[in-house]
Design an enzyme around this catalytic site. Structure first.
Site, PDB file in Angstrom:
ATOM      1  N   SER A 193       1.071   4.202  -2.885  1.00  0.00           N
ATOM      2  CA  SER A 193       0.941   5.640  -2.623  1.00  0.00           C
ATOM      3  C   SER A 193       2.090   6.415  -3.249  1.00  0.00           C
ATOM      4  O   SER A 193       1.894   7.505  -3.806  1.00  0.00           O
ATOM      5  CB  SER A 193       0.860   5.904  -1.119  1.00  0.00           C
ATOM      6  OG  SER A 193       2.115   5.778  -0.466  1.00  0.00           O
ATOM      7  N   LYS A 194       3.292   5.872  -3.189  1.00  0.00           N
ATOM      8  CA  LYS A 194       4.450   6.589  -3.723  1.00  0.00           C
ATOM      9  C   LYS A 194       4.513   6.503  -5.253  1.00  0.00           C
ATOM     10  O   LYS A 194       5.020   7.418  -5.900  1.00  0.00           O
ATOM     11  CB  LYS A 194       5.728   6.086  -3.068  1.00  0.00           C
ATOM     12  CG  LYS A 194       5.811   6.408  -1.577  1.00  0.00           C
ATOM     13  CD  LYS A 194       5.670   7.904  -1.309  1.00  0.00           C
ATOM     14  CE  LYS A 194       5.803   8.238   0.161  1.00  0.00           C
ATOM     15  NZ  LYS A 194       5.707   9.700   0.417  1.00  0.00           N
ATOM     16  N   ILE A 233       0.838  -1.201   0.000  1.00  0.00           N
ATOM     17  CA  ILE A 233       0.000   0.000   0.000  1.00  0.00           C
ATOM     18  C   ILE A 233       0.874   1.253   0.000  1.00  0.00           C
ATOM     19  O   ILE A 233       0.609   2.218  -0.730  1.00  0.00           O
ATOM     20  CB  ILE A 233      -0.954   0.004   1.212  1.00  0.00           C
ATOM     21  CG1 ILE A 233      -1.845  -1.245   1.178  1.00  0.00           C
ATOM     22  CG2 ILE A 233      -1.829   1.262   1.190  1.00  0.00           C
ATOM     23  CD1 ILE A 233      -2.715  -1.356  -0.053  1.00  0.00           C
ATOM     24  N   TYR A 234       1.931   1.235   0.791  1.00  0.00           N
ATOM     25  CA  TYR A 234       2.866   2.360   0.777  1.00  0.00           C
ATOM     26  C   TYR A 234       3.473   2.526  -0.617  1.00  0.00           C
ATOM     27  O   TYR A 234       3.577   3.641  -1.141  1.00  0.00           O
ATOM     28  CB  TYR A 234       3.960   2.116   1.819  1.00  0.00           C
ATOM     29  CG  TYR A 234       4.966   3.241   1.923  1.00  0.00           C
ATOM     30  CD1 TYR A 234       4.644   4.431   2.561  1.00  0.00           C
ATOM     31  CD2 TYR A 234       6.253   3.097   1.395  1.00  0.00           C
ATOM     32  CE1 TYR A 234       5.568   5.457   2.663  1.00  0.00           C
ATOM     33  CE2 TYR A 234       7.180   4.122   1.489  1.00  0.00           C
ATOM     34  CZ  TYR A 234       6.835   5.293   2.128  1.00  0.00           C
ATOM     35  OH  TYR A 234       7.752   6.313   2.229  1.00  0.00           O
ATOM     36  N   THR A 235       3.881   1.424  -1.225  1.00  0.00           N
ATOM     37  CA  THR A 235       4.420   1.463  -2.576  1.00  0.00           C
ATOM     38  C   THR A 235       3.419   2.077  -3.544  1.00  0.00           C
ATOM     39  O   THR A 235       3.773   2.923  -4.380  1.00  0.00           O
ATOM     40  CB  THR A 235       4.795   0.043  -3.039  1.00  0.00           C
ATOM     41  OG1 THR A 235       5.940  -0.403  -2.307  1.00  0.00           O
ATOM     42  CG2 THR A 235       5.114   0.003  -4.521  1.00  0.00           C
TER      43      THR A 235
END
Length: 242
Positions: free
Chosen positions: A156-157, A152-154
């Site tokens: 977002s970035k 999920i972080y990936t």
């Protein structure tokens, strides 16, 4: 003090800790006036007292549209104009996707993605009117490659990277530069949310670096001649490989 940013006004989100605070200190040392944007009101006041008159606190809840709507008027009221905006604030979620909380996903995406959109949208009219400006977004190496322990972080970035490069093409005609800083693992409060085995491994191998390195990158980007745009800088610990 280097004086490289003398006379400049820079606003930085997530300014009360981590990368944001390191960038605040770096810009102040270079002679800028810096607007510290964060939700932590008490910490902002304390930092302003510590850092001196060129550190101007502004409390904004980046996940609240009404609060963000008041951000640019607040900046102009306090400092009169804005030369550069660093959209730095962010959150982190790692671990197995199946074990995650979708509500936590939403909260992180709201800060990492939507708050970037809203804050940049808020500062652009002023920069377009002036015919100059810099926008820098704190991205991540996860915006350049799919990191399996943080899907999920990936995501977002990756969204941030796409936004930065599309926006850069739109606003270059107005004299506005847009770029991204994409760090690998940095020793900030965000790493407390890493899976424990990843954090232990990184600490043991020295695979985290100090946020002041990001401040040096920001300073480099902001001090290039106006004929030069730094599109991306990926900065990694020496032993980090992904």
């Amino acid at each position: 003090m280097s004086g490289q940013l003398s006379g400049k006004v820079i606003a930085i989100t997530g300014a009360a800790s981590g990368i944001g605070l390191a960038c605040v200190r770096g810009c102040l040392d270079a002679g800028a006036r810096v607007v510290l944007i964060d939700y932590a009101d008490d910490k902002l006041r304390s930092l302003a007292a510590e850092l001196g008159e060129n550190a101007i606190p502004l409390r904004v809840d980046l996940t609240n549209p009404e609060s963000v709507a008041g951000m640019m008027p607040g900046i102009l009221d306090k400092v009169g104009h804005l030369d550069a905006f660093h959209a730095n604030a962010g959150a982190y979620i790692g671990g197995d996707f199946i074990d995650g909380d979708p509500d936590a996903f939403d909260r992180m995406l709201d800060l990492n993605v939507n708050a970037v959109f809203r804050t940049v949208h808020a500062v652009l009219p002023h920069m377009i009117e002036r015919g100059t400006g810099d926008i820098v977004v704190t991205s991540s190496v996860a915006g350049h490659t799919a990191v399996p322990w943080e899907p999920i972080y990936t995501a977002s970035k990756h969204a941030v990277q796409a936004f930065v490069h599309a926006l850069r093409r739109q606003v270059a005609k107005h004299g506005i530069r847009v770029g991204a800083i994409a760090p690998g693992p940095v020793l900030t409060p965000l790493v407390a949310n890493w899976p424990k085995e990843n954090l232990d491994r990184a600490m043991a191998s020295g695979n985290l670096f100090d946020p002041k390195e990001i401040a040096e990158v920001l300073l480099f980007m902001l001090t290039r001649p106006r004929t030069v745009t730094i599109r991306d800088i990926v900065i990694l610990p020496a032993n980090f490989d992904i």
